[in-house]
Design a protein around this motif. Structure first.
Motif, short mmCIF file in Angstrom:
data_model
loop_
_atom_site.label_atom_id
_atom_site.label_comp_id
_atom_site.label_asym_id
_atom_site.label_seq_id
_atom_site.Cartn_x
_atom_site.Cartn_y
_atom_site.Cartn_z
N THR A 283 20.80 17.08 -41.55
CA THR A 283 21.09 18.48 -41.67
C THR A 283 22.24 18.62 -42.57
O THR A 283 23.15 17.54 -42.52
N SER A 284 22.55 19.78 -43.33
CA SER A 284 23.72 19.84 -43.99
C SER A 284 24.70 20.85 -43.58
O SER A 284 25.80 21.37 -44.19
N ASN A 285 24.41 21.09 -42.21
CA ASN A 285 25.45 22.05 -41.52
C ASN A 285 25.75 21.74 -40.09
O ASN A 285 25.40 22.16 -39.11
N LEU A 286 26.27 20.30 -40.09
CA LEU A 286 26.18 19.70 -38.59
C LEU A 286 27.23 20.47 -37.78
O LEU A 286 26.94 20.72 -36.71
N LYS A 287 28.39 21.22 -38.50
CA LYS A 287 29.41 21.71 -37.65
C LYS A 287 28.82 23.19 -37.09
O LYS A 287 28.86 23.33 -35.88
N LEU A 288 28.03 23.82 -37.91
CA LEU A 288 27.27 24.83 -37.46
C LEU A 288 26.20 24.81 -36.32
O LEU A 288 26.08 25.36 -35.19
N GLN A 289 25.47 23.64 -36.15
CA GLN A 289 24.68 23.11 -35.64
C GLN A 289 25.33 22.84 -34.35
O GLN A 289 24.79 23.36 -33.20
N SER B 290 13.70 24.81 -38.13
CA SER B 290 13.71 25.28 -36.65
C SER B 290 13.67 24.03 -35.75
O SER B 290 14.53 24.11 -34.68
N LEU B 291 12.88 22.88 -36.03
CA LEU B 291 12.83 21.80 -35.41
C LEU B 291 14.12 21.00 -35.15
O LEU B 291 14.65 20.18 -34.25
N THR B 292 14.91 21.05 -36.33
CA THR B 292 16.01 20.24 -36.43
C THR B 292 17.18 20.92 -35.75
O THR B 292 18.16 20.45 -34.86
N THR B 293 17.20 22.32 -35.83
CA THR B 293 18.05 23.20 -35.13
C THR B 293 17.97 22.93 -33.50
O THR B 293 18.74 22.78 -32.74
N LEU B 294 16.64 23.00 -33.15
CA LEU B 294 16.32 22.78 -31.60
C LEU B 294 16.72 21.33 -31.19
O LEU B 294 17.30 21.18 -29.99
N PHE B 295 16.50 20.45 -32.10
CA PHE B 295 16.95 18.76 -31.70
C PHE B 295 18.27 18.89 -31.40
O PHE B 295 18.89 18.43 -30.33
N TYR B 296 19.22 19.54 -32.35
CA TYR B 296 20.84 19.28 -32.37
C TYR B 296 21.28 20.41 -30.91
O TYR B 296 22.12 20.03 -30.24
N THR B 297 20.44 21.40 -30.84
CA THR B 297 20.91 22.31 -29.95
C THR B 297 20.76 21.66 -28.21
O THR B 297 21.69 21.77 -27.74
#
Length: 302
Positions: free
Chosen positions: A74-80, A185-192
């Motif tokens: 991810t290039s948006n770790l803080k946002l995640q 979307s899967l990366t976002t779900l994983f971090y969430t």
């Protein structure tokens, strides 16, 4: 920008995703019903922890074997992490709300979020907001007032929980709208889910409570399973069918909420509340259909 290879590159023209979406909404509504039921005997902190840990393990089991370390890019770790933290807050407020609100009425109030998001979309997402959407949001607010009107059993100081929930949920939707353009979307779900699992584990260092009965553990696990499965179906829905075709069906969650509230708690909203719930559902569906209606009129003119 990080994007995993998925079926999202396929042309999305059918309505097959509607069935995935309806399945997801049924899972979410049942999850709320079980959460309300188990909250009578288990603390909110334990419920939230069990939900996120179960979801995190399920998501990892399904995504890591296929995508490996790519899921972490991810290039948006803080946002995640910010999005994951927002979801923990909304989950906490949702459970606090469900301790005094029926599932159907609670779901209807939460579903006003998309209506209010449109009012802020022009500022945060650089989207044009026509007057009709402002009027629809106002109508949704009127529907909410009919549900929690003065004199009703819901008109208590506890209303601060669903009000704060809607406000935080609006921010969550705006952040989701932004991050969906940047991340898979899967990366976002994983971090969430793992952000949620980590954050909800911290309070248990001091507030762990022993759960003696096996059926309570089954209910807690089922909450996480329903949430994880619901998110999977939700993602599949948007992979199969364009978002514009799915939005009108989002408000089916209100019907599912009323249904599970009746099945689990034998509760049916009164006539005034039902009118307010119906108003929110209709206005929400109309709002999501506006682009297609406008396109139809534009086509007729040409």
């Amino acid at each position: 920008m990080s994007k995993l290879a998925s079926s999202s590159h396929l042309p999305k023209t059918s309505y097959s995703g509607v069935w995935f979406l309806l399945g997801a909404l049924a899972c979410f509504a049942l999850m709320d019903g079980i959460s309300k039921h188990v909250s009578l005997e288990v603390s909110i902190s334990m419920i939230i922890w069990a939900r996120y840990l179960t979801q995190a393990l399920l998501v990892s089991a399904f995504t890591l074997p296929k995508h490996g370390k790519a899921i972490l890019r991810t290039s948006n770790l803080k946002l995640q992490l910010f999005r994951g933290s927002l979801l923990v807050i909304t989950t906490s407020l949702a459970l606090a709300s469900l301790t005094f609100m029926p599932v159907g009425e609670f779901t209807a109030i939460v579903m006003t979020t998309p209506l209010f998001v449109t009012l802020l979309a022009s500022r945060f997402l650089n989207e044009e907001v026509p007057l009709i959407k402002v009027l629809l949001a106002l109508g949704g607010f009127i529907g909410t007032l009919m549900i929690v009107r003065p004199g009703s059993e819901l008109f208590t100081w506890h209303l601060v929980f669903p009000v704060c929930l809607v406000l935080v949920n609006i921010v969550f939707h705006l952040v989701t709208g932004k991050i969906s353009k940047l991340e898979d979307s899967l990366t976002t779900l994983f971090y969430t889910v793992w952000t949620g699992a980590f954050l909800t584990s911290i309070p248990l260092i001091w507030f762990w409570s022993t759960i003696e009965y096996g059926h309570l553990w089954l209910e807690l696990i089922s909450i996480g399973v329903l949430g994880g499965w619901g998110h999977f179906l939700f993602i599949r829905a948007f992979e199969e069918t364009p978002a514009a075709n799915l939005m009108p069906y989002m408000y089916a969650q209100i019907a599912f909420g009323i249904f599970w509230g009746w099945v689990i708690f034998k509760h049916v909203p009164d006539h005034v509340s039902l009118f307010g719930i119906g108003l929110i559902a209709i206005l929400g569906a109309v709002g999501s259909l506006l682009p297609r209606i406008q396109a139809w009129f534009d086509g007729r003119r040409t």
